[in-house]
Write an enzyme that holds these catalytic residues in place. Sequence first.
Site, PDB file in Angstrom:
ATOM      1  N   ARG A 258       0.838  -1.199   0.000  1.00  0.00           N
ATOM      2  CA  ARG A 258       0.000   0.000   0.000  1.00  0.00           C
ATOM      3  C   ARG A 258       0.864   1.236   0.000  1.00  0.00           C
ATOM      4  O   ARG A 258       2.076   1.158   0.012  1.00  0.00           O
ATOM      5  CB  ARG A 258      -0.870  -0.031   1.241  1.00  0.00           C
ATOM      6  CG  ARG A 258      -0.092  -0.366   2.546  1.00  0.00           C
ATOM      7  CD  ARG A 258      -0.684   0.184   3.804  1.00  0.00           C
ATOM      8  NE  ARG A 258      -0.636   1.619   3.842  1.00  0.00           N
ATOM      9  CZ  ARG A 258       0.433   2.332   4.168  1.00  0.00           C
ATOM     10  NH1 ARG A 258       1.573   1.733   4.459  1.00  0.00           N
ATOM     11  NH2 ARG A 258       0.390   3.636   4.186  1.00  0.00           N
TER      12      ARG A 258
ATOM     13  N   ALA B 134       0.721   5.322  -1.787  1.00  0.00           N
ATOM     14  CA  ALA B 134       0.716   5.763  -3.188  1.00  0.00           C
ATOM     15  C   ALA B 134       2.019   5.533  -3.955  1.00  0.00           C
ATOM     16  O   ALA B 134       2.017   4.842  -4.986  1.00  0.00           O
ATOM     17  CB  ALA B 134       0.282   7.233  -3.237  1.00  0.00           C
TER      18      ALA B 134
ATOM     19  N   ARG C 107      -6.955  -0.194  -7.224  1.00  0.00           N
ATOM     20  CA  ARG C 107      -7.429   0.827  -6.263  1.00  0.00           C
ATOM     21  C   ARG C 107      -7.516   2.135  -7.026  1.00  0.00           C
ATOM     22  O   ARG C 107      -6.601   2.469  -7.792  1.00  0.00           O
ATOM     23  CB  ARG C 107      -6.477   0.968  -5.061  1.00  0.00           C
ATOM     24  CG  ARG C 107      -6.501  -0.220  -4.097  1.00  0.00           C
ATOM     25  CD  ARG C 107      -5.638   0.031  -2.861  1.00  0.00           C
ATOM     26  NE  ARG C 107      -6.321   0.935  -1.908  1.00  0.00           N
ATOM     27  CZ  ARG C 107      -5.698   1.477  -0.866  1.00  0.00           C
ATOM     28  NH1 ARG C 107      -4.396   1.269  -0.674  1.00  0.00           N
ATOM     29  NH2 ARG C 107      -6.366   2.263  -0.039  1.00  0.00           N
TER      30      ARG C 107
ATOM     31  N   GLN D 206      -3.101   2.168  10.177  1.00  0.00           N
ATOM     32  CA  GLN D 206      -1.772   2.298   9.578  1.00  0.00           C
ATOM     33  C   GLN D 206      -0.826   3.065  10.499  1.00  0.00           C
ATOM     34  O   GLN D 206       0.371   2.804  10.531  1.00  0.00           O
ATOM     35  CB  GLN D 206      -1.850   3.036   8.225  1.00  0.00           C
ATOM     36  CG  GLN D 206      -2.436   2.240   7.081  1.00  0.00           C
ATOM     37  CD  GLN D 206      -3.934   2.456   6.919  1.00  0.00           C
ATOM     38  OE1 GLN D 206      -4.649   2.677   7.906  1.00  0.00           O
ATOM     39  NE2 GLN D 206      -4.444   2.417   5.684  1.00  0.00           N
TER      40      GLN D 206
ATOM     41  N   ASP E 208      -2.407  10.845  -1.880  1.00  0.00           N
ATOM     42  CA  ASP E 208      -2.658   9.792  -2.860  1.00  0.00           C
ATOM     43  C   ASP E 208      -2.947  10.355  -4.241  1.00  0.00           C
ATOM     44  O   ASP E 208      -2.731   9.666  -5.246  1.00  0.00           O
ATOM     45  CB  ASP E 208      -3.819   8.920  -2.379  1.00  0.00           C
ATOM     46  CG  ASP E 208      -3.392   8.092  -1.183  1.00  0.00           C
ATOM     47  OD1 ASP E 208      -3.368   8.641  -0.056  1.00  0.00           O
ATOM     48  OD2 ASP E 208      -3.035   6.912  -1.379  1.00  0.00           O
TER      49      ASP E 208
ATOM     50  N   ASN F  85      -6.109  12.281   0.524  1.00  0.00           N
ATOM     51  CA  ASN F  85      -5.219  11.547   1.423  1.00  0.00           C
ATOM     52  C   ASN F  85      -6.078  10.733   2.379  1.00  0.00           C
ATOM     53  O   ASN F  85      -7.306  10.842   2.399  1.00  0.00           O
ATOM     54  CB  ASN F  85      -4.287  12.502   2.175  1.00  0.00           C
ATOM     55  CG  ASN F  85      -3.134  11.769   2.844  1.00  0.00           C
ATOM     56  OD1 ASN F  85      -2.436  10.991   2.209  1.00  0.00           O
ATOM     57  ND2 ASN F  85      -2.974  11.988   4.138  1.00  0.00           N
ATOM     58  N   LYS F  86      -5.409   9.910   3.207  1.00  0.00           N
ATOM     59  CA  LYS F  86      -6.127   9.041   4.129  1.00  0.00           C
ATOM     60  C   LYS F  86      -7.247   9.787   4.851  1.00  0.00           C
ATOM     61  O   LYS F  86      -7.047  10.913   5.328  1.00  0.00           O
ATOM     62  CB  LYS F  86      -5.150   8.470   5.156  1.00  0.00           C
ATOM     63  CG  LYS F  86      -5.736   7.455   6.110  1.00  0.00           C
ATOM     64  CD  LYS F  86      -6.520   6.334   5.441  1.00  0.00           C
ATOM     65  CE  LYS F  86      -5.726   5.647   4.402  1.00  0.00           C
ATOM     66  NZ  LYS F  86      -6.517   4.756   3.522  1.00  0.00           N
TER      67      LYS F  86
HETATM   68  C1  LIG Z   1       2.505   8.929   0.966  1.00  0.00           C
HETATM   69  S1  LIG Z   1       1.679   7.594   0.309  1.00  0.00           S
HETATM   70  C2  LIG Z   1       0.903   6.993   1.694  1.00  0.00           C
HETATM   71  C3  LIG Z   1      -0.536   7.333   1.644  1.00  0.00           C
HETATM   72  O1  LIG Z   1      -1.239   6.158   1.291  1.00  0.00           O
HETATM   73  C4  LIG Z   1      -2.058   5.831   2.376  1.00  0.00           C
HETATM   74  O2  LIG Z   1      -3.227   5.196   1.982  1.00  0.00           O
HETATM   75  P1  LIG Z   1      -3.323   3.579   2.075  1.00  0.00           P
HETATM   76  O3  LIG Z   1      -2.728   3.179   3.388  1.00  0.00           O
HETATM   77  O4  LIG Z   1      -4.808   3.323   1.963  1.00  0.00           O
HETATM   78  O5  LIG Z   1      -2.542   3.065   0.877  1.00  0.00           O
HETATM   79  C5  LIG Z   1      -2.358   7.159   3.006  1.00  0.00           C
HETATM   80  O6  LIG Z   1      -3.288   7.895   2.264  1.00  0.00           O
HETATM   81  C6  LIG Z   1      -1.002   7.784   2.977  1.00  0.00           C
HETATM   82  O7  LIG Z   1      -0.965   9.147   3.107  1.00  0.00           O
END
Ligand SMILES: CSC[C@H]1O[C@H](OP(=O)(O)O)[C@H](O)[C@@H]1O
Length: 382
Positions: A64, A66, A98, A212, A253, A263-264
Amino acid sequence: MADQYAHSGDNKRPTGMPALRWEEPPEGPVLVLLDQTRLPAEEVELVCTDAPALVEAIRSLAVRGAPLLGVAGAYGVALAAVRGYDVDDAAAALESARPTAVNLAVGVRRAHSAYRAVVDGGGDPRQAAGAALAAARQLHQEDAEASARMAVHGLALLDELMPGGGHRILTHCNTGSLVSGGEGTAFAVALAAHRAGRLRRLWVDETRPLLQGARLTAYEAARSGMAYTLLTDNAAGSLFAAGEVDAVLVGADRIAADGSVANKVGSYPLAVLARYHHVPFIVVAPVTTVDPSTPDGASIEVEQRPGHEVTEITAPQVPVAGAEAGGGIPVAPLGTTAYNPAFDVTPPELVTAVVTEEGVVSPVTTEALAALCARSRQVTIS
Ligand SMILES: CSC[C@H]1O[C@H](OP(=O)(O)O)[C@H](O)[C@@H]1O
């Protein structure tokens, strides 16, 4: 298909295992992933031999973040090409695994374009597979270099905004080496501040529902030796009110052409809190996260994930992410529906700065982002 290999959960090692690596054992090339759904309790590696296995790993968040999704997607195209699978089908499946992180599409298209250029030019499939692999390796290296450069630019910005060091940084989700070919994005800036002796505290949002922050950022912060403290997402407001936050650092993202940042989920409320408390809200992301073909925040597709990720709690050993019920412990009555967007969108006027490997954009405007992309090698996706 994917096989699993468990490793000792030795949390004392100075650095973790790489989030992904390409290997060429006698039985054929594989993409080896550190299964992030099993951290921090277990370091388990997934060995992917085809694109469907990688698609499932992306959808379940075993891999996972981005920038790393872009690198993984590129290697997934190369894996299909080297193993003689249908590369066009593999690229389409990987790109749609995704929807929100634009880097995934950028990485897949980069390797796929390299493959098609050789095939359409009359080259043989082995040559085309080699071109796809070379493109994936180059993207991997570029991401590592971008991570190091973002750390330099980001620390310089923190020092400019808050002379004297002793930075108290709040971060959300996970943005370290588990999302990158290098040391990450926002977390890499915090790591640089720590190494320079200018990080007083990293406040780590747990980041419900997939945790996370609690599972991955705390795992990386512990390894680095930095001072960090975990908090529930809903405790962040009281930290701001107590004057305990000097800056917010988050990843991204997808950044739309107008500077809207996906973003998250939980990032937008932090941006509102930061503005209310006059605290810088800083987004750290490689230029590949800026998507000129997405005009604004309303145009960003926000991934909606399964409700069981909200209605169930599980131990790290039992993966919670994924399409089927995660087999966790229900925390809501059976049959409860849940609203579970994976991301939210922060408008550009709430973003103090975007830190990229090409430098800092502030204020965040359409014109400034367009100039950034023009300066970069980035391949814009049409
Ligand atoms: C800087 S990329 C990490 C970015 O991705 C995460 O999402 P996910 O854990 O669902 O892949 C999150 O948005 C982070 O900021």
